[in-house]
Design an enzyme around this catalytic site. Structure first.
Site, mmCIF file in Angstrom:
data_model
loop_
_atom_site.group_PDB
_atom_site.id
_atom_site.type_symbol
_atom_site.label_atom_id
_atom_site.label_comp_id
_atom_site.label_asym_id
_atom_site.label_seq_id
_atom_site.Cartn_x
_atom_site.Cartn_y
_atom_site.Cartn_z
ATOM 1 N N GLU A 1 -1.307 -7.335 -12.883
ATOM 2 C CA GLU A 1 0.125 -7.200 -12.709
ATOM 3 C C GLU A 1 0.364 -6.978 -11.215
ATOM 4 O O GLU A 1 -0.242 -6.074 -10.631
ATOM 5 C CB GLU A 1 0.628 -5.996 -13.520
ATOM 6 C CG GLU A 1 2.134 -5.892 -13.467
ATOM 7 C CD GLU A 1 2.694 -4.701 -14.245
ATOM 8 O OE1 GLU A 1 1.926 -4.045 -14.988
ATOM 9 O OE2 GLU A 1 3.900 -4.437 -14.078
ATOM 10 N N ARG B 1 -13.251 0.691 -19.042
ATOM 11 C CA ARG B 1 -12.809 0.573 -17.657
ATOM 12 C C ARG B 1 -13.686 1.411 -16.752
ATOM 13 O O ARG B 1 -14.297 2.394 -17.168
ATOM 14 C CB ARG B 1 -11.332 0.939 -17.502
ATOM 15 C CG ARG B 1 -10.995 2.380 -17.800
ATOM 16 C CD ARG B 1 -9.496 2.577 -17.956
ATOM 17 N NE ARG B 1 -8.758 2.304 -16.735
ATOM 18 C CZ ARG B 1 -7.736 1.446 -16.660
ATOM 19 N NH1 ARG B 1 -7.345 0.785 -17.727
ATOM 20 N NH2 ARG B 1 -7.081 1.265 -15.542
ATOM 21 N N LYS C 1 -3.110 2.294 -10.324
ATOM 22 C CA LYS C 1 -2.195 1.868 -9.270
ATOM 23 C C LYS C 1 -1.062 2.870 -9.093
ATOM 24 O O LYS C 1 -0.611 3.093 -7.978
ATOM 25 C CB LYS C 1 -1.643 0.478 -9.604
ATOM 26 C CG LYS C 1 -2.627 -0.623 -9.250
ATOM 27 C CD LYS C 1 -2.063 -1.986 -9.576
ATOM 28 C CE LYS C 1 -2.267 -2.298 -11.035
ATOM 29 N NZ LYS C 1 -1.914 -3.669 -11.401
HETATM 30 P P1 ATP Z 1 -3.785 0.289 -13.341
HETATM 31 O O1 ATP Z 1 -3.677 1.351 -14.371
HETATM 32 O O2 ATP Z 1 -4.664 0.627 -12.216
HETATM 33 O O3 ATP Z 1 -2.445 -0.249 -12.912
HETATM 34 P P2 ATP Z 1 -3.946 -1.948 -15.021
HETATM 35 O O4 ATP Z 1 -4.897 -2.196 -16.104
HETATM 36 O O5 ATP Z 1 -2.543 -1.644 -15.402
HETATM 37 O O6 ATP Z 1 -4.558 -0.888 -14.075
HETATM 38 P P3 ATP Z 1 -3.673 -4.652 -14.254
HETATM 39 O O7 ATP Z 1 -3.175 -5.224 -12.982
HETATM 40 O O8 ATP Z 1 -2.848 -4.841 -15.459
HETATM 41 O O9 ATP Z 1 -3.907 -3.128 -13.991
HETATM 42 O O10 ATP Z 1 -5.179 -5.100 -14.513
HETATM 43 C C1 ATP Z 1 -5.682 -6.383 -14.351
HETATM 44 C C2 ATP Z 1 -7.005 -6.454 -15.062
HETATM 45 O O11 ATP Z 1 -7.924 -5.547 -14.469
HETATM 46 C C3 ATP Z 1 -6.861 -6.088 -16.516
HETATM 47 O O12 ATP Z 1 -7.589 -7.015 -17.286
HETATM 48 C C4 ATP Z 1 -7.451 -4.712 -16.591
HETATM 49 O O13 ATP Z 1 -8.027 -4.489 -17.833
HETATM 50 C C5 ATP Z 1 -8.489 -4.723 -15.468
HETATM 51 N N1 ATP Z 1 -8.696 -3.366 -14.949
HETATM 52 C C6 ATP Z 1 -7.785 -2.526 -14.444
HETATM 53 N N2 ATP Z 1 -8.323 -1.342 -14.121
HETATM 54 C C7 ATP Z 1 -9.630 -1.427 -14.425
HETATM 55 C C8 ATP Z 1 -10.756 -0.529 -14.342
HETATM 56 N N3 ATP Z 1 -10.623 0.714 -13.852
HETATM 57 N N4 ATP Z 1 -11.961 -0.972 -14.745
HETATM 58 C C9 ATP Z 1 -12.101 -2.216 -15.218
HETATM 59 N N5 ATP Z 1 -11.107 -3.101 -15.338
HETATM 60 C C10 ATP Z 1 -9.882 -2.729 -14.953
HETATM 61 MG MG MG Z 2 -0.928 -2.548 -15.965
#
Ligand code: ATP
Ligand code: MG
Length: 560
Positions: A39, A266, A276
Site C-alpha cells: 500500500e 511477518r 508504517k
Molecule cells: P505495515 O503494517 O508496516 O503498514 P502492511 O502489511 O500494512 O505493513 P503493506 O504495504 O500492505 O504493509 O504490505 C505489502 C506486503 O508486504 C504485504 O504482502 C505484507 O504482507 C508484506 N509485509 C508487510 N510487513 C511485513 C513484515 N514485517 N514481514 C513480512 N512481510 C511483510
Molecule cells: Mg497495510
C-alpha cells in the site's frame, strides 16, 4: 532452531512445497505467478524486504513471474512520493517486476463484478451506520443479527449501488456488503463490507470515484485479474482466507482457476518497530530525520546507513519462511553486513577523537610514504601509500597518563607500534595550564623499527592507528545505536522506550587521505571502529560525512 532445521527451511520452505504440488497436479498449468502488493502509504521496511525476497525469489526459482502492484484502494493515506520510493527500493534490492499495476486501475472492473454479485443476490446495500454494523456483527461467542436491509430486492440494490457511485449519498450513509452468513464462527464472513462512500481525492483516479472497495474484496479480485497463482501474505490474513476464496468462488465464471492465498509469519526485529504507522510517527514527531534516517529499519534508511542489497537478501534467506511467529535478533542483520563487507572494502585509519602527537626527533617538513595493505584478509586488494610526518593524531583513548596494569597502549615512558610505521615512545605530556586537559604528547620514534623491515630487536604489546596531521582529511562521523531500548515493539498498547543516545555526531575526526574525493555511498572499514559509509545526502567533497554501518565485532553467533 538448530542448524539442521535452518538449512531445511532455507532449501525448501512450506510455500515451495505447495507450489511444487500445484505444478505436479497442473493446477495452474506450469505457471507460477506471484505479486508484491504494497500500500503506497509509507516507505518500505525490512519486513517488506522479506516479502519482496520471497515473492521475487519464487519467480526466480520457478522461472515464473512477479508483479509489483500498488494496493491503492484507500484514497486518504496514499501519495505519489511513496509510489516512487517503493519502486526505487524494489529495484535497489535487485529485483525487476514483470507487470507494474495499481489496484485503482481495476476500479471499473471491481465495480462491474460487484454488480455481478448483486445480481446473483450475493451482495446488498446496507443503510446501517458503522456503529450499528458493529453491534449487529456479534462477537466471537455470539452470532450476529441480520441487517434489516439484507433482504432488499436485486433491483433496489442495483439502483442504490449505482446511486452510491453517482454521488447521491452522504459519506458513511450506506455501504455495499457481501451476503454470506451472520452466524459464521468466522467474523470476517458476517456480511463484510465491500464498498464504502468516501469523498476523497485519489492520487491516480482523482475525483472519478466516491465509492472505494475494501481490501478484502479488492485484493482477491485484483489477484485474479492479474492471473496470480500464489498470493502470499502475512499471517494476520489467515482468517480472511475463507472470504478471499468466497469472492472468487462467486465469480468463478470469470476466474476458473482462482489464485491461492498462502500466509507466512511477518518479520519482527529486536530494537525497532516495523509498522508504517509507527515509523511515520517517528518521522512526524521529528524523532528521526526522515524516512531514510540511517537508524530507521526502512530500506531507504538501511541504504543510507550503508547496507548493501546483497546483505539484506542474505539476511532474508537466513531467516527463512515459516508459519510460526518469531522475533529475529537484529544482530543477525548486522552479521550479514559485516560478512558482506569483510573482504570487499579497504581497511583504513581514521581517528575519531584526536589527540595530537609530535614526534620530536622526526625532521620537520619531512614526509615519507609507507606501504599499507588495503585488506589483510584479501591480498588481491593490493596496497596503498600512507603519508607519515612529524605531527600525527592518535585516538585520545589510546593514551592514559596513569594506566592500569593491563593497559598496553600509550602512556608516559611506554613504547607502542604505530600501525604500518614505527615504534614511538611517550616522553612528555603537554597540558593546558588552567584546565589540566591533555593538549598533546611529545614522543620520539626509533627509525630502526620501521614496519616491513623485519625489525626484531624488541617487542611492544600495543599497535595504534594514527593519521598524519597535515595530510589527514577532516570529517564528520555519525555513530548510531538502536532506536529503541526494549524489544516489546509490536506488543499492542505497549510503547517501546526510545533510546536517547541513538545518534552521536563527532564533528572533528581525521581520516587518512585515501578517502579524498570519496563519492557518496563509499564504504570503508576503519580500523577498530567498524564499517562506515559516506552519507548519500550530507557528504560533499569539502565536508565528508561518514555513517557507521556497524561496529566490528559482536558475540553474535548466527548458528546458535
Ligand atoms: P505495515 O503494517 O508496516 O503498514 P502492511 O502489511 O500494512 O505493513 P503493506 O504495504 O500492505 O504493509 O504490505 C505489502 C506486503 O508486504 C504485504 O504482502 C505484507 O504482507 C508484506 N509485509 C508487510 N510487513 C511485513 C513484515 N514485517 N514481514 C513480512 N512481510 C511483510
Ligand atoms: Mg497495510
Amino acid at each position: 532452531m538448530d542448524n539442521k532445521d535452518e538449512k531445511i527451511t532455507v532449501s525448501k520452505n512450506f510455500i515451495q512445497h505447495i507450489i511444487d504440488k500445484d505444478l505436479e497436479e497442473n493446477v495452474y498449468g506450469q505457471r507460477v505467478h506471484t505479486r508484491f502488493p504494497p500500500e503506497p502509504n509509507g516507505y518500505l521496511h525490512i519486513g517488506h524486504a522479506k516479502s519482496i525476497c520471497l515473492n521475487f525469489g519464487i519467480k526466480e526459482q520457478y522461472n515464473g513471474k512477479c508483479n509489483l502492484r500498488f494496493d491503492d484502494t484507500n484514497p486518504t493515506k496514499e501519495e505519489v512520493e511513496y509510489v516512487e520510493s517503493i519502486e526505487e527500493d524494489v529495484r535497489w534490492l535487485g529485483f525487476e517486476w514483470d507487470g507494474l499495476y495499481y489496484a485503482s486501475s481495476y476500479f471499473e472492473k471491481l465495480y462491474e463484478y460487484a454488480e455481478v454479485l448483486i445480481k446473483k443476490g450475493k451482495a446488498y446495500v446496507c443503510d446501517l451506520c458503522p456503529e450499528e454494523i458493529r453491534q449487529y456483527r456479534g462477537t466471537l461467542t455470539e452470532p450476529g443479527k441480520n441487517s434489516p436491509y439484507r433482504n432488499r430486492s436485486i433491483e433496489e440494490n442495483l439502483d442504490l449501488f449505482r446511486r452510491m457511485r453517482a454521488g447521491e449519498f452522504e459519506e458513511g450513509s450506506r455501504v455495499l456488503r457481501a451476503k454470506i452468513d451472520m452466524a459464521s464462527p468466522n467474523l470476517n464472513m458476517r456480511d463484510p463490507v465491500m464498498y464504502r462512500i468516501v469523498y476523497a481525492h485519489h492520487h491516480r483516479t482523482n475525483d472519478d470515484w466516491c465509492i472505494y472497495p475494501m481490501y478484502d474484496y479488492a485484493h482477491p479480485v485484483s489477484d485474479a485479474i492479474e492471473n496470480i497463482t500464489h498470493s502470499i501474505c502475512t499471517l494476520e490474513f489467515e482468517d480472511h482466507r475463507p472470504l478471499y476464496d468466497w469472492f472468487l468462488i462467486e465469480l468463478k465464471e470469470y476466474f476458473p482457476t482462482p489464485p491461492k492465498q498462502i500466509e507466512f509469519a511477518r518479520l519482527e526485529l529486536t530494537h525497532t518497530v516495523m509498522s508504517k504507522r509507527k515509523l511515520r510517527k517517528l518521522v512526524e514527531d521529528g524523532v528521526v530525520d526522515g524516512w531514510d534516517d540511517p537508524r530507521m529499519p526502512t530500506i531507504s534508511g538501511l541504504r543510507r546507513r550503508g547496507y548493501t542489497p546483497s546483505s539484506i537478501r542474505e539476511f532474508c534467506d537466513r531467516i527463512g519462511v515459516a508459519k510460526s511467529k518469531s522475533e529475529v535478533d537484529v544482530a543477525l542483520l548486522e552479521y550479514c553486513i559485516r560478512e558482506d563487507l569483510k573482504l570487499k572494502e579497504p581497511r583504513i585509519m581514521a581517528v575519531l577523537d584526536p589527540l595530537k602527537v609530535v614526534i620530536t626527533n622526526y625532521p620537520e617538513g619531512q614526509v615519507e610514504y609507507l606501504e599499507a595493505e588495503n585488506n589483510q584478509e584479501n591480498p588481491e586488494m593490493g596496497t596503498r601509500q600512507i603519508p607519515f610526518s612529524r605531527e600525527i593524531y592518535i585516538e585520545r583513548e589510546d593514551f592514559m597518563e596513569n594506566p592500569p596494569k593491563k593497559f598496553f597502549r600509550l602512556s608516559p615512558g611506554k613504547e607502542v607500534r604505530l600501525k604500518n610505521a614505527y615504534f614511538i615512545k611517550c616522553e612528555e605530556v603537554i597540558k593546558d595550564e588552567k584546565t589540566g586537559e591533555i593538549m598533546e604528547l611529545h614522543c620520539t620514534y626509533d627509525p630502526e623499527t620501521k614496519s616491513g623491515t623485519g625489525f626484531t630487536g624488541r617487542k611492544v604489546k600495543g599497535t595504534l592507528h594514527w593519521v598524519s596531521a597535515t595530510h589527514a582529511i577532516p570529517a564528520e562521523v555519525r555513530l548510531y545505536d538502536y532506536l529503541f531500548l526494549e524489544d516489546e515493539a509490536e506488543e499492542e498498547g505497549k510503547e517501546m522506550t526510545l533510546n536517547p543516545d541513538s545518534l552521536q555526531v563527532l564533528k572533528e575526526c581525521y581520516i587518512e587521505p585515501s578517502v579524498k574525493g570519496a563519492e557518496p555511498g563509499s564504504r570503508y572499514q576503519f580500523f577498530r571502529h567498524g564499517y562506515f559509509c559516506t552519507d548519500s545526502k550530507d557528504s560533499t567533497e569539502d565536508h565528508l560525512v561518514f555513517n557507521r554501518i556497524v561496529s566490528l565485532r559482536s558475540s553474535y553467533n548466527p548458528n546458535k
